[in-house]
Scaffold this motif. Structure first.
Motif, PDB file in Angstrom:
ATOM      1  N   ARG A 153      49.504  35.311  72.778  1.00  0.00           N
ATOM      2  CA  ARG A 153      48.587  36.090  71.939  1.00  0.00           C
ATOM      3  C   ARG A 153      47.828  37.122  72.782  1.00  0.00           C
ATOM      4  NH1 ARG A 153      43.719  37.034  71.102  1.00  0.00           N
ATOM      5  NH2 ARG A 153      42.902  35.429  72.490  1.00  0.00           N
ATOM      6  N   ILE A 154      47.344  36.712  73.946  1.00  0.00           N
ATOM      7  CA  ILE A 154      46.610  37.611  74.842  1.00  0.00           C
ATOM      8  C   ILE A 154      47.502  38.774  75.280  1.00  0.00           C
ATOM      9  CG2 ILE A 154      45.582  37.808  77.151  1.00  0.00           C
ATOM     10  CD1 ILE A 154      44.575  34.868  76.719  1.00  0.00           C
ATOM     11  N   LEU A 155      48.708  38.457  75.723  1.00  0.00           N
ATOM     12  CA  LEU A 155      49.619  39.494  76.200  1.00  0.00           C
ATOM     13  C   LEU A 155      50.067  40.425  75.082  1.00  0.00           C
ATOM     14  CD1 LEU A 155      51.764  37.403  78.695  1.00  0.00           C
ATOM     15  CD2 LEU A 155      50.051  39.142  79.265  1.00  0.00           C
ATOM     16  N   ASP A 156      50.423  39.860  73.939  1.00  0.00           N
ATOM     17  CA  ASP A 156      50.882  40.685  72.818  1.00  0.00           C
ATOM     18  C   ASP A 156      49.781  41.613  72.313  1.00  0.00           C
ATOM     19  OD1 ASP A 156      53.365  39.498  72.997  1.00  0.00           O
ATOM     20  OD2 ASP A 156      53.127  38.245  71.208  1.00  0.00           O
ATOM     21  N   SER A 157      48.556  41.121  72.291  1.00  0.00           N
ATOM     22  CA  SER A 157      47.423  41.937  71.852  1.00  0.00           C
ATOM     23  C   SER A 157      47.202  43.114  72.796  1.00  0.00           C
ATOM     24  CB  SER A 157      46.164  41.062  71.767  1.00  0.00           C
ATOM     25  OG  SER A 157      45.042  41.833  71.453  1.00  0.00           O
ATOM     26  N   ALA A 158      47.247  42.856  74.088  1.00  0.00           N
ATOM     27  CA  ALA A 158      47.069  43.925  75.077  1.00  0.00           C
ATOM     28  C   ALA A 158      48.235  44.918  75.022  1.00  0.00           C
ATOM     29  CB  ALA A 158      46.931  43.334  76.471  1.00  0.00           C
ATOM     30  N   ALA A 159      49.436  44.414  74.851  1.00  0.00           N
ATOM     31  CA  ALA A 159      50.606  45.300  74.755  1.00  0.00           C
ATOM     32  C   ALA A 159      50.514  46.205  73.531  1.00  0.00           C
ATOM     33  CB  ALA A 159      51.887  44.477  74.723  1.00  0.00           C
ATOM     34  N   ALA A 160      49.970  45.696  72.441  1.00  0.00           N
ATOM     35  CA  ALA A 160      49.797  46.510  71.234  1.00  0.00           C
ATOM     36  C   ALA A 160      48.843  47.674  71.490  1.00  0.00           C
ATOM     37  CB  ALA A 160      49.285  45.644  70.086  1.00  0.00           C
ATOM     38  N   VAL A 161      47.799  47.442  72.264  1.00  0.00           N
ATOM     39  CA  VAL A 161      46.859  48.510  72.632  1.00  0.00           C
ATOM     40  C   VAL A 161      47.600  49.574  73.452  1.00  0.00           C
ATOM     41  CG1 VAL A 161      44.802  49.063  74.003  1.00  0.00           C
ATOM     42  CG2 VAL A 161      44.813  47.039  72.522  1.00  0.00           C
ATOM     43  N   ALA A 162      48.417  49.131  74.399  1.00  0.00           N
ATOM     44  CA  ALA A 162      49.166  50.064  75.239  1.00  0.00           C
ATOM     45  C   ALA A 162      50.161  50.879  74.418  1.00  0.00           C
ATOM     46  CB  ALA A 162      49.877  49.306  76.349  1.00  0.00           C
ATOM     47  N   LYS A 163      50.848  50.221  73.528  1.00  0.00           N
ATOM     48  CA  LYS A 163      51.837  50.934  72.707  1.00  0.00           C
ATOM     49  C   LYS A 163      51.149  51.933  71.777  1.00  0.00           C
ATOM     50  CE  LYS A 163      55.182  47.300  73.238  1.00  0.00           C
ATOM     51  NZ  LYS A 163      55.712  46.059  72.729  1.00  0.00           N
TER      52      LYS A 163
END
Length: 137
Positions: free
Chosen positions: A60-70
């Motif tokens: 969840r932490i990684l996917d949330s941060a990746a969504a911000v980057a994308k």
């Protein structure tokens, strides 16, 4: 010149500033962004090594941060889960071994006694790193 950014996040509001800064910088410079979280292990001497986060929470932490980057139009985003006893050394080691030349991390509101007792991952990363470190507040 920055060629690859590593952003360390633990999913807290303090690390969200780091994620946003890292995403903006990676997008502006058109460089890859690696987002990592460290699942810190405790125990293990005479008992099992117990990690502080469930795998679902790490995801969840990684996917949330990746969504911000994308959303910031970062072209290359990699998610990395590290397991270690000590977060700062894991972050610095990963950066060294994987060609990251800029580390971005957040920092909390530790002051006084809590800072002395608990320490600061951001301060440890900054003092150990081989490369530029940005501490986002």
């Amino acid at each position: 010149m920055t060629k690859k950014i590593l952003c360390a996040t633990d999913g807290t509001s303090h690390s969200q500033h780091a994620v946003e800064l890292a995403a903006t910088l990676a997008s502006t410079l058109a460089v890859p962004l690696v987002i990592c979280t460290v699942n810190v292990g405790r125990g293990g001497a005479r008992g099992p090594l117990i990690f502080s986060l469930e795998e679902s929470e790490v995801k969840r932490i990684l996917d949330s941060a990746a969504a911000v980057a994308k959303a910031a139009n970062v072209k290359t985003v990699e998610e990395v889960s590290l397991k270690a006893r000590e977060a700062a050394s894991a972050i610095v080691h990963y950066a060294e071994e994987n060609g990251c030349d800029h580390i971005i991390t957040g920092t909390g509101d530790k002051h006084g006694v809590s800072r002395l007792v608990l320490g600061s991952v951001a301060a440890d990363v900054a003092s150990r790193a081989h490369c530029t470190v940005t501490v986002a507040r």
